[in-house]
Design an enzyme around this catalytic site. Sequence first.
Site, PDB file in Angstrom:
ATOM      1  N   ARG A  78     -46.966  -8.681   5.014  1.00  0.00           N
ATOM      2  CA  ARG A  78     -46.039  -9.173   6.031  1.00  0.00           C
ATOM      3  C   ARG A  78     -44.734  -9.649   5.398  1.00  0.00           C
ATOM      4  NH1 ARG A  78     -42.733 -13.284   7.411  1.00  0.00           N
ATOM      5  NH2 ARG A  78     -44.271 -14.775   6.593  1.00  0.00           N
TER       6      ARG A  78
ATOM      7  N   HIS B 196     -45.411 -22.354  -0.690  1.00  0.00           N
ATOM      8  CA  HIS B 196     -44.888 -20.989  -0.547  1.00  0.00           C
ATOM      9  C   HIS B 196     -43.561 -20.922  -1.316  1.00  0.00           C
ATOM     10  CE1 HIS B 196     -44.127 -17.358   2.197  1.00  0.00           C
ATOM     11  NE2 HIS B 196     -42.930 -17.556   1.643  1.00  0.00           N
TER      12      HIS B 196
ATOM     13  N   CYS C  26     -35.886 -12.333   2.433  1.00  0.00           N
ATOM     14  CA  CYS C  26     -35.720 -12.928   3.753  1.00  0.00           C
ATOM     15  C   CYS C  26     -34.479 -12.324   4.397  1.00  0.00           C
ATOM     16  CB  CYS C  26     -35.581 -14.441   3.662  1.00  0.00           C
ATOM     17  SG  CYS C  26     -35.302 -15.233   5.269  1.00  0.00           S
TER      18      CYS C  26
END
Length: 301
Positions: free
Chosen positions: A17, A208, A241
Site C-alpha cells: 500500500r 512509522h 508520499c
Amino acid sequence: MTLHLPKKVTIIEVGPRDGLQNEKNFIPTAIKIDFIKRLQETGLQEMELTSFVSPKWVPQMRDASDILASCLNPKMKHIVLVPNRKGIELVLKTPCRAVAVFVGVSDEFNKRNSNKTTAESMKELVPAVTELKGKGYFVRACISTAFYCPYKGKIVEADTIKLCQQFIDAGVDELSVADTIGMAAPHESYSLFSKITEYFPNHLITAHFHDTRKMGLANIYSALEAGIVRFDTSAGGLGGCPFAKGATGNVATEDVVYMLSRMGIETGVDGTKLVSAIDLVRPYLSSPIESAFYRLHSTAE
C-alpha cells in the site's frame, strides 16, 4: 552498558500500500498479487494490503477490490486504508476486518491530503471509528506529520499527543505514528515515543519512519529504547508520499529485520524470502532498490 531492548518485535509490512501508491506507472494487478503472496510467505503476521482512495488522486490503488478478492489470508491481519466515508462504505462490502484511517497533525499537510483541516477530518473520522468498532472491526489510526511537516516545519510534540488522545478516546485499537517526510532525528524519536508510551501504556503503538535522510534505522533503535515494539516497514524501502515532495519510502523491511536479528531481537520474518518478493516487483518500479540487505543478497540482474 545495559540496553533496554525487547526480545521480540512485530513488523507491519506496508509495501503493497504505502510502498506502491506513489509509483507513476501502473503495476499490473497480477504482479501486485504475486508480490503480496510472496510477502505472506516470509513470516509476516500483519500487512497493509491496499487502500480505497480516489483513483483520480492515487491511480495505483484503483485495483483495491481485486487485491482484496485475491489476497486475504485468514492466518494474517490484513489492513485496508480508507480516507473518508466513501472508502469506509467500500471496505464494509469486503471480508476484510481491519481498517486504517489517517489524518495529519499539520493542518497544512492535511488540507493538501484531504482538503480538510485536522479538526474537520477528526469531526468526520471519530463517528466513523465508533461505527467500525461497533461492527467489530480492528481500527488503526495513522498519524501523519507527527514530527515535521513539509509546509509548516517542526511539529510541537503536544500537538501530536493531543491528536493521539483524540483517537484513543474514539476507541481505536492502534496508533501508527509517522515521520512522514523522514526528517526526525534519533533524539526526537526517543523523546516523542517515550511520551506516547507513557501516556498510552495499554494501547498498540507503532512507529512509522520514512528513510528520506537515511536516519530510519537509527530512529527505530531510539524508538526501541523508548519502549516501541511495533514498526511499519516496506519491503525494498518502497514508497513515498504524493503530498510530501522528496519523501522517500519507509525503512526497508529486510534491513530492519537484519538489524534486529543481529541484536538478538526476534521478528519471525525470513530476509531471504523478502528478497524473493522484491525481485518479483523490482522490474516494474520507477526507482532502484537501495536497501543494503537486498543489494547484498539479491541475485537478480
